[in-house]
Design a protein around this motif. Structure first.
Motif, short mmCIF file in Angstrom:
data_model
loop_
_atom_site.label_atom_id
_atom_site.label_comp_id
_atom_site.label_asym_id
_atom_site.label_seq_id
_atom_site.Cartn_x
_atom_site.Cartn_y
_atom_site.Cartn_z
N LEU A 228 0.83 -1.25 0.05
CA LEU A 228 0.06 -0.08 -0.13
C LEU A 228 0.78 1.12 0.06
O LEU A 228 1.80 1.25 0.92
N PRO A 229 0.60 2.23 -0.91
CA PRO A 229 1.37 3.38 -0.84
C PRO A 229 1.27 4.18 0.46
O PRO A 229 0.62 4.08 1.34
N ILE A 230 2.42 4.93 0.60
CA ILE A 230 2.71 5.64 1.97
C ILE A 230 1.56 6.62 1.94
O ILE A 230 0.89 7.20 1.12
N ILE A 231 1.43 7.11 3.34
CA ILE A 231 0.42 8.38 3.58
C ILE A 231 1.31 9.49 4.01
O ILE A 231 2.27 9.40 4.77
N LEU A 232 1.25 10.60 3.21
CA LEU A 232 1.97 11.63 3.36
C LEU A 232 1.27 12.80 4.42
O LEU A 232 0.04 12.78 4.20
N ASN A 233 1.95 13.65 4.87
CA ASN A 233 1.39 14.83 5.62
C ASN A 233 1.29 15.84 4.71
O ASN A 233 1.59 15.86 3.43
N ASN A 234 0.78 17.19 5.30
CA ASN A 234 0.47 18.17 4.36
C ASN A 234 2.04 18.99 3.75
O ASN A 234 1.94 19.83 3.17
N GLU A 235 3.10 18.31 4.19
CA GLU A 235 4.29 19.00 3.76
C GLU A 235 4.88 17.93 2.64
O GLU A 235 5.95 18.00 2.32
N ASN A 236 3.97 16.93 2.43
CA ASN A 236 4.29 16.03 1.45
C ASN A 236 5.63 15.09 2.08
O ASN A 236 6.40 14.50 1.22
N LYS A 237 5.59 14.75 3.25
CA LYS A 237 6.56 14.02 4.00
C LYS A 237 5.64 12.75 4.34
O LYS A 237 4.53 13.02 4.83
N LYS A 238 6.52 11.60 4.67
CA LYS A 238 5.46 10.41 4.97
C LYS A 238 5.16 10.83 6.52
O LYS A 238 5.76 11.52 7.45
N MET A 239 3.99 10.62 6.86
CA MET A 239 3.49 10.80 8.22
C MET A 239 4.17 10.28 9.03
O MET A 239 4.36 9.09 9.07
N SER A 240 4.72 10.79 10.15
CA SER A 240 5.44 10.23 11.28
C SER A 240 5.01 10.65 12.53
O SER A 240 4.06 11.13 12.69
N LYS A 241 5.79 9.97 13.46
CA LYS A 241 5.33 10.28 14.86
C LYS A 241 5.08 11.54 15.17
O LYS A 241 4.25 11.97 16.06
#
Ligand code: GLU
Length: 435
Positions: A228-241
């Motif tokens: 499954l493709p990763i989920i990005l935050n609104n800065e287009n970075k991988k959602m992290s802790k």
């Protein structure tokens, strides 16, 4: 069987929950089993209690499993299978020291090349191997890299191919006798006959390694993979802790409904027949082929919208129980506040304010006292118009002088839904709210 294989090393990430939901759906569609495997082999990274939290989350989201299994229970099996590979000369003992390996890694970095194992220990003679086993020299077990490329058809990403060097001669058993993630995972998937492995795309490069392990162990069942493709935050970075919304626990604490979170996670990068749906509905139509290859962006406003829609669809009486009532009329009243609030934690203070003792000390306090007295003595009025006319007449207040204190008296807030909309649901509770 399909499986969800979380590591108990932190708060459950929404990406993991999405993996769990999709595995569950496919298991239901295929009338197969859904198993949970807690991947607790890396003792140093485990956090006590996280396994329990993960299981509770699965329960909250109504994702029942047929089997629960702790990977560490299979330690001896993993060790035996690693030894079997050594005996069959498909794996080898490696005595390279951490310093040697680090130097090779550094060299690769300096040369701007990807690090690969040097192959130094891969050609040891049986005598050398026996000597190592009889000595105290620490060793790890590495699998021999494949002779040919490893290819597989990913149900989302399409056909993927990895050269032998990319797979490399990697470690399967550490010096302390514990299996690495790839080895434990491949062995357990094989032992439990996992038909389709569905997981996040951060595992793509592990898949050829796991296929290679299963091949060398002689496993012949066809296994399919979906990353499954990763989920990005609104800065287009991988959602992290660092992104609060990446934690399922946080979303639940904020008052998002499990049904709404499921709905949202299934919408991400997917083509769905409707925007608002339940898990049982999704089981009817979900298709991995509709999942986009590219990453999806997490959108909090969309999740809030979906949460509101699920609240709106909730049975009125059931909705009222979220606020400690059991009256459909009060459920309808609370729903009016969905115009200005999307989560339970946003709704709660607004509803609480209606039924809490009012503050008669502010700017509108005197008028509120007059209104409270008038309402206490007034007959019951079916409609807001009749109620309003009576109150206006009896108090001689009008316009803002009437509506501002009346609103604060009835709702505990200066702003909110129209009083005429609120009145039908509040009319039986007037004496309770005006104190
Ligand atoms: N424990 C791994 C994780 O949480 C499992 C990956 C897999 O499904 O194989 O990412």
């Amino acid at each position: 069987m399909l499986r969800f294989a979380p590591s108990p090393t932190g708060d459950m990430h929404i990406g993991n929950l999405r993996v769990a939901i999709i595995n569950y759906i496919i298991a239901m569609q295929k009338k197969s089993h859904f198993g949970v495997r807690i991947e607790d082999t890396d003792k140093e990274r485990n956090i006590e209690g996280k396994d329990g939290e993960i299981l509770q989350i699965l329960e909250k989201f109504s994702l029942p499993y047929n089997q629960l299994f702790y990977q560490s229970k299979n330690l001896h099996m993993h060790q035996n299978l690693a030894i079997k590979l050594v005996q069959e000369e498909k794996a080898f003992l490696c005595t390279c020291t951490p310093d040697e390996l680090e130097a090779d890694r550094q060299k690769a970095k300096d040369d701007a090349k990807a690090y690969r194992y040097s192959g130094k220990c891969s050609k040891k003679t049986p005598q050398e191997i026996a000597d190592i086993r009889n000595s105290n020299i620490p060793f790890v077990i590495r699998i021999h890299k494949p002779k040919e490329s490893i290819e597989f058809e990913d149900l989302i990403k399409g056909r993927l191919s990895f050269a032998p060097n990319e797979v490399d001669s990697f470690v399967i058993l550490r010096a302390n006798g514990t299996p690495t993630y790839n080895f434990a995972c491949a062995c357990d998937d094989m032992l439990t006959n996992i038909e389709i492995v569905i997981r996040g795309e951060d595992h793509i490069s592990n898949t050829p390694k796991q296929i290679h392990i299963k091949n060398l162990l002689g496993y012949e069942q066809e296994v399919r993979y979906a990353h499954l493709p990763i989920i990005l935050n609104n800065e287009n970075k991988k959602m992290s802790k660092r992104d609060d919304a990446s934690s399922v626990k946080w979303l639940l604490e904020q008052g998002f409904l499990p049904d709404a979170i499921i709905n949202y996670l299934l919408l991400l990068g997917n083509k769905t027949p409707s925007e608002i749906f339940t898990l049982p509905e999704a089981i009817e139509w979900f298709d991995l082929n509709n999942i986009s290859k590219s990453p999806a962006r997490f959108d909090m406003d969309k999740l809030r919208f979906i949460n509101r829609e699920h609240f709106k669809r909730m049975d009125d009486k059931k909705f009222s129980t979220l606020f400690g009532f059991s009256d459909a009329q009060l459920g309808k009243l609370c729903k009016l506040y969905l115009e200005e609030a999307s989560t339970l934690s946003e709704l709660e203070p607004k509803i609480k304010a209606i039924f809490s003792p009012k503050d008669f000390s502010g700017q509108w306090g005197e008028s509120m006292k007059i209104l409270a007295q008038t309402i206490a003595d007034a007959p019951f009025f079916e409609t807001f118009d009749d109620f309003k006319s009576y109150i206006a007449n009896a108090t001689k207040l009008k316009g803002k002088e009437l509506f501002k204190p009346l609103r604060i008296l009835l709702t505990g807030a200066e702003h909110g839904p129209e009083l005429s909309d609120i009145y039908p649901y509040l009319k039986s509770y007037l004496l309770e709210v005006i104190s």
